[in-house]
Scaffold this active site. Structure first.
Site, PDB file in Angstrom:
ATOM      1  CE1 TYR A 242      -4.410  -0.966  -0.001  1.00 52.92           C
ATOM      2  CE2 TYR A 242      -3.596  -2.695   1.081  1.00 52.92           C
ATOM      3  CZ  TYR A 242      -4.746  -2.137   0.599  1.00 52.92           C
ATOM      4  OH  TYR A 242      -5.779  -2.849   0.424  1.00 52.92           O
TER       5      TYR A 242
ATOM      6  CE1 TYR B 193       0.104   7.224  -2.146  1.00 49.93           C
ATOM      7  CE2 TYR B 193      -0.085   5.363  -0.877  1.00 49.93           C
ATOM      8  CZ  TYR B 193      -0.531   6.162  -1.773  1.00 49.93           C
ATOM      9  OH  TYR B 193      -1.878   6.115  -2.392  1.00 49.93           O
TER      10      TYR B 193
END
Length: 633
Positions: free
Chosen positions: A371, A375
């Site tokens: 996930y 990022y």
């Protein structure tokens, strides 16, 4: 005066007779008259020059006290820093009362500067603050930061940041940041350091072997996230992925958002008043403050939560957070309700707030690292990006065509606005993890089972990789405040710097809180610029490396935990089995203690008195070698 002869004019002006005779012999009467008139006009000219200097001084003072020009070249900013340092020196010299920290802060705040925090009653800190405000180098950093933030604020106000424009930061800021990186890299490569044994390396090599290396930093962070997920799943905890944004007043929306710019949005639609502080740094402070209130409410509601948060920018430069949180499944609904209530407490009724202010997504088992992988790489080194184009923007889903790539612009954004990108929540300290990797096997002989488990967890051995989960178990789990079992050991000493001697902690190793006063020394060497070692310094460094007589336990900046305590103390968490798996080696193999590390009556750091350990036997001497590189996870 004009009817007089040139000789008479010169005599009246006080010229010497020899000069008059010499001038007459030369026969330059016109030149004599001009010289005479110029001499007669000297007093008036001196008065005019003095007035001009006074006017220029006043103008220079006004310019020095005015807000920093965002378009000023660096040479002008350096001159401004020197002038402001002189202004503060004059103000302090003219002060008729003792200097105080409040007075210094009131003087530098209008000049777009900020003093570092100083403890109340700290005389050394006050002297250091006085030296700072009189130092051109300190002011140089302040005015450069003020100019950069002014450039970004102006670009956001004019709608120059956003989709289809300049993303995250202006192109000028991205180029300046890239030029500074290149300059720093060149400096690191040409600067050599050496230890007391004569080993020499470049600063670039030292950086490459540390967590300043982006690849090592990214690998360590991914290892920590994976280990935290394994630890949570082993205890039946559920994961939650959240996206947290700030109110619309922090978003410039290409200059069309009147909540951002202030003023009347349209005729008859109401006036939003003057522009409020809404820079990216202000938005980050809002997010931190809102999370602090959320965390306090969760503690009062006895909701146990830990995880990580990642800060990244929207295309207009406003920060938003992505959070990985783990909690018991029965408390997920309460966690979401409390977080939503606090994030919607301000302007919760504005359009889109209910839908976009905070979003929740359950984590799939074993997918936490996936996930946040994009990022993390987007904020560090663009690892995994397609080609050289970088990653796609999270909000718009479009490829970011940016100068220097996405990660470099994100790094420039975080540096310009001083925003911390990654932070752990409720985790054991990573400083101890890194220090354990410096402890050699001979130095750890006879260590407790917790220390041995931690040493095996942080180091890789052949095909076995470092494991953050085992490290968490050796430390006593998560969400235990400051009551982790293994801690840093260090000696406080005075270090002389540009602004005076300041107390600093010299780390010497780690210690098991339940294993007695013994300190397990880490392999550390003292490095200095090449050619600056003296014989006395080398002897002192060798003595330090051979062992030390005493080492105080490393103390936090404050001995009071300001976080809201769980209702009923930490004992409730221990009773639930979520935290506190402290292993000991017994006759039948590893067992688990039932006695908690932390008192159920609060944080033991409020009243615990550190003990002074006995002397530690020196680690076996070894051949000279360069510093051990940071091991990859």
């Amino acid at each position: 005066m004009l009817n007089l002869s040139p000789r008479r004019k010169l005599e009246l002006l006080g010229a010497k007779p020899s000069d008059v005779k010499a001038a007459r012999r030369a026969g330059h009467k016109t030149a004599f008259i001009a010289w005479a008139m110029w001499t007669a006009d000297a007093p008036r000219r001196r008065r005019a020059e003095h007035a001009a200097r006074e006017s220029m001084a006043q103008l220079g003072m006004q310019r020095a006290l005015a807000p920093v020009d965002p378009d000023a070249p660096d040479s002008v900013l350096r001159d401004l820093a020197r002038i402001r340092a002189g202004i503060m020196l004059d103000r302090i010299g003219d002060l008729c009362e003792p200097v105080s920290l409040a007075w210094l802060a009131a003087q530098v705040r209008p000049l777009q500067a900020e003093l570092p925090p100083v403890k109340c009653g700290d005389a050394d800190g006050l002297r250091a603050a006085v030296k700072r405000v009189c130092c051109p180098y300190w002011w140089r950093r302040q005015v450069r930061r003020a100019a950069g933030q002014a450039r970004e604020a102006r670009a956001a106000f004019n709608g120059q940041l956003g989709k289809g424009r300049q993303v995250y930061v202006t192109d000028d800021t991205a180029r300046r940041h890239e030029a500074q990186r290149a300059s720093n890299k060149a400096m690191l490569e040409r600067t050599e350091i050496e230890d007391d044994e004569g080993n020499k390396i470049t600063l670039a090599a030292a950086v490459k072997a540390s967590v300043a290396n982006k690849a090592i930093r990214r690998g360590e962070l991914m290892t920590r996230i994976k280990g935290a997920e394994l630890w949570a799943e082993a205890r039946g905890m559920a994961g939650l992925f959240t996206t947290n944004t700030a109110p619309s007043r922090f978003h410039s929306a290409a200059g069309r958002n009147h909540k951002y710019t202030g003023g009347e949005s349209s005729p008859g639609a109401g006036d939003y008043g003057p522009q409020r502080p809404n820079a990216p740094a202000d938005a980050q402070r809002w997010l931190c403050k809102t999370w602090a209130r959320t965390r306090a409410a969760l503690a009062r509601a006895r909701v146990s939560v830990f995880g990580y948060r990642v800060a990244e920018p929207h295309q207009d430069g406003c920060p938003h957070w992505h959070m990985l949180l783990w909690a018991p499944p029965a408390e997920l609904d309460k966690l979401q309700a409390i977080m939503r209530a606090h994030w919607l407490a301000e302007d919760g009724d504005e359009a889109g707030a209910e839908e976009h202010r905070v979003k929740f997504k359950p984590l799939d088992k074993g997918g936490a690292a996936g996930y946040v992988a994009k990022y993390i790489s987007k904020g560090i080194d663009d690892a995994g990006a397609v080609g050289v184009e970088g990653h796609r923007d999270e909000e718009q889903g479009q490829q970011v065509d940016a100068i220097g790539g996405s990660a470099k612009r994100v790094e420039a954004w975080a540096s310009e606005h001083r925003i911390r990108q990654f932070q752990a929540i409720g985790q054991p300290p990573v400083t101890v993890w890194r220090e354990l990797r410096r402890v050699s096997e001979p130095a750890a002989q006879g260590a407790s089972y917790a220390v041995q488990e931690a040493l095996e967890a942080v180091n890789r051995d052949g095909g076995r990789r470092a494991c953050w989960r085992r490290y968490m178990e050796a430390q006593g789990g998560a969400m235990v405040g400051r009551a982790y079992r293994i801690e840093i050991a260090g000696v406080e000493e005075l270090r002389e710097g540009r602004y005076g001697a300041v107390p600093a902690l010299r780390i010497v190793g780690v210690r098991d809180r339940l294993g007695g006063p013994r300190v397990f020394e880490s392999e550390r060497r003292q490095w200095r610029p090449r050619g600056t070692w003296g014989q006395g310094d080398k002897a002192m460094a060798a003595t330090r490396r051979a062992g030390f007589a005493s080492a105080k336990r490393a103390q936090p900046w404050t001995r009071v935990n300001n976080c809201t305590q769980q209702a009923g103390g930490i004992a409730a968490l221990w009773g639930s089995g979520i935290v506190g798996a402290v292993m000991n080696r017994g006759p039948g193999g590893p067992t688990f203690e039932s006695e908690p590390l932390c008192s159920p009556f609060g944080n033991p750091s409020r009243s615990r008195t550190p003990t002074t350990p006995a002397s530690v036997k020196p680690a076996p001497s070894s051949a000279p070698r360069p510093p051990t590189p940071m091991r990859s996870s």
